[in-house]
Design an enzyme around this catalytic site. Structure first.
Site, PDB file in Angstrom:
ATOM      1  N   LYS A   1       0.845  -1.210   0.000  1.00 37.89           N
ATOM      2  CA  LYS A   1       0.000   0.000   0.000  1.00 37.89           C
ATOM      3  C   LYS A   1       0.877   1.257   0.000  1.00 37.89           C
ATOM      4  O   LYS A   1       2.094   1.162   0.201  1.00 37.89           O
ATOM      5  CB  LYS A   1      -0.906  -0.035   1.228  1.00 37.89           C
ATOM      6  CG  LYS A   1      -0.144  -0.057   2.540  1.00 37.89           C
ATOM      7  CD  LYS A   1      -0.991  -0.575   3.689  1.00 37.89           C
ATOM      8  CE  LYS A   1      -0.206  -0.513   4.993  1.00 37.89           C
ATOM      9  NZ  LYS A   1      -0.848  -1.278   6.062  1.00 37.89           N
TER      10      LYS A   1
ATOM     11  N   TYR B   1      18.902  28.422   9.455  1.00 39.23           N
ATOM     12  CA  TYR B   1      17.768  29.152  10.034  1.00 39.23           C
ATOM     13  C   TYR B   1      17.800  29.087  11.559  1.00 39.23           C
ATOM     14  O   TYR B   1      18.093  28.033  12.129  1.00 39.23           O
ATOM     15  CB  TYR B   1      16.449  28.524   9.565  1.00 39.23           C
ATOM     16  CG  TYR B   1      16.061  28.884   8.153  1.00 39.23           C
ATOM     17  CD1 TYR B   1      15.829  30.203   7.775  1.00 39.23           C
ATOM     18  CD2 TYR B   1      15.902  27.877   7.201  1.00 39.23           C
ATOM     19  CE1 TYR B   1      15.453  30.516   6.479  1.00 39.23           C
ATOM     20  CE2 TYR B   1      15.526  28.184   5.901  1.00 39.23           C
ATOM     21  CZ  TYR B   1      15.301  29.507   5.541  1.00 39.23           C
ATOM     22  OH  TYR B   1      14.934  29.800   4.264  1.00 39.23           O
TER      23      TYR B   1
HETATM   24  C1  PLP Z   1      -0.051  -2.228   6.652  1.00 38.27           C
HETATM   25  C2  PLP Z   1      -0.645  -3.527   7.091  1.00 38.27           C
HETATM   26  C3  PLP Z   1       0.154  -4.683   7.199  1.00 38.27           C
HETATM   27  C4  PLP Z   1       1.642  -4.666   7.046  1.00 38.27           C
HETATM   28  O1  PLP Z   1       2.244  -4.127   8.209  1.00 38.27           O
HETATM   29  P1  PLP Z   1       3.838  -4.117   8.388  1.00 38.27           P
HETATM   30  O2  PLP Z   1       4.030  -3.631   9.786  1.00 38.27           O
HETATM   31  O3  PLP Z   1       4.355  -3.145   7.387  1.00 38.27           O
HETATM   32  O4  PLP Z   1       4.315  -5.485   8.160  1.00 38.27           O
HETATM   33  C5  PLP Z   1      -0.501  -5.872   7.472  1.00 38.27           C
HETATM   34  N1  PLP Z   1      -1.851  -5.923   7.664  1.00 38.27           N
HETATM   35  C6  PLP Z   1      -2.617  -4.823   7.602  1.00 38.27           C
HETATM   36  C7  PLP Z   1      -4.084  -4.940   7.833  1.00 38.27           C
HETATM   37  C8  PLP Z   1      -2.047  -3.591   7.325  1.00 38.27           C
HETATM   38  O5  PLP Z   1      -2.821  -2.502   7.278  1.00 38.27           O
END
Ligand code: PLP
Length: 357
Positions: free
Chosen positions: A34, A251
């Protein structure tokens, strides 16, 4: 010349990390990609993982990018349908949808699907984010099974604290799920649950962050886990200056020299996604030496103390994280996690493949 910032992507390392978690999985491993493949590029990551058992993305939009890119593996959409039309898109493009709320089933009844859609029913086992409680599951399972246009494929749950060493909550969440029998197999493990040795035997694990070579744990490095970094973020020195003792850099005059220093200006800043909260002392690697960021991070540049790096010159390549600087070190110094550093890289950063896709 174009802006010299590049995210070099090592797809061999991605495949190494996937096969490592695939071996640790009790069953299949769906690669969670994702948020544009955790900032690495959604399609490029998916293409590099041609042997993955399947993919998980957050939303239908992300899944459609994969289908339009020609990927044919199973894809599960972790937040499921946002509206009735997405059920039809799932049917048309062979997407599997998480069902986490009864409302999604109501939406589904507003459309006649071209073909049945596989559904993953999400169970809230204690995280209290998405999902129905165990005692609400039977009614939904029955509704899904009575719907000729749906096919119940898995139940899934998500752990809230698997990243903490031997967290009792993870065991409690798993016990809650295992207390009853389910008509379909279970998907449970994220990266931390998989590599945290909880002994959870699920049918489909969902590793994300470890694929990219970052550790999901505070107390254990990616190298200790056998992971290899996929991304090396690099830029170049665009100016070098002598700054005298007692002068200020950047800055706010946040950093004052205590002696004469040689300061390099590097073309990367928060406008590229480099964290603005990186403090003085944050490691930066150049010409084989680890140097320190000094002063405030600007939109387009940072300043680095290269007094002890005689080879530093205008044009020197500078690594912000990757092969030599563990991104988890940077994340800790910025009070965040590698996930956020990856995701906040802006389109100004060119993604360049180092190995064959
Ligand atoms: C993002 C997500 C994962 C993966 O999590 P990681 O900590 O990156 O391994 C797995 N299951 C769900 C439902 C998620 O939203």
């Amino acid at each position: 010349m174009t802006r010299p910032i590049r995210a070099l992507l090592n797809w061999s390392h991605l495949r190494h990390n996937y096969s490592l978690v695939r071996q640790r999985s009790a069953g299949l491993a769906f690669a969670v990609i994702k948020a544009d493949g955790y900032g690495h590029g959604l399609l490029a990551v998916a293409r590099a993982l041609a042997d993955a058992d399947g993919f998980a993305v957050a939303c239908v939009d992300e899944a459609l990018i994969l289908r339009e890119g020609g990927l044919t593996q199973p894809i599960v959409v972790l937040q499921g349908a946002y509206h009735a039309g997405e059920w039809q898109l799932a049917a048309e493009h062979d997407l599997q949808l998480v069902l986490h709320h009864p409302q999604q089933l109501t939406m589904r009844q507003h459309v006649v699907l071209r073909q049945p859609v596989s559904v993953w029913l999400k169970i809230n086992s204690g995280m209290n984010r998405l999902g129905v409680r165990v005692n609400e599951a039977d009614a939904l399972i029955e509704a899904i099974q009575n719907d000729a246009q749906l096919q119940l494929a898995y139940v899934l749950t998500h752990f809230a604290r698997a990243d903490e060493p031997h967290s009792p909550m993870t065991n409690a969440q798993w016990q809650l799920i295992m207390q009853r029998s389910w008509p379909v197999p279970i998907s449970a493990c994220n990266s931390a649950a998989l590599l945290g040795d909880y002994g959870i035997d699920d049918a489909v694990s969902r590793p994300g962050i470890v694929l990219f070579g970052s550790s999901p744990f505070q107390n254990c490095t990616a190298t200790e886990l056998g992971l290899l970094p996929v991304m090396t973020l690099e830029s170049q020195i665009i100016a070098l200056h002598e700054v005298l003792a007692g002068e200020y850099v950047g800055y706010g005059g946040d950093w004052q020299t205590s002696s004469d220093r040689r300061i390099a200006v590097v073309a990367i800043g928060y406008g590229d996604g480099y964290p603005r909260h990186a403090p003085t002392g944050t490691p930066v690697w150049l010409e084989g030496v680890e140097c320190s960021l000094v002063g405030r991070v600007s939109m387009d540049m940072i300043t680095v103390d290269v007094t002890d790096c005689g080879a530093a010159k205008v044009g020197s390549h500078v690594e912000l994280w990757g092969e030599h600087v563990d991104i988890d070190r940077i994340a800790r110094l910025c009070n965040t996690i590698s996930y956020e550093l990856y995701c906040q890289l802006t389109p100004r950063v060119k993604r360049v493949a180092l190995s064959q896709p």
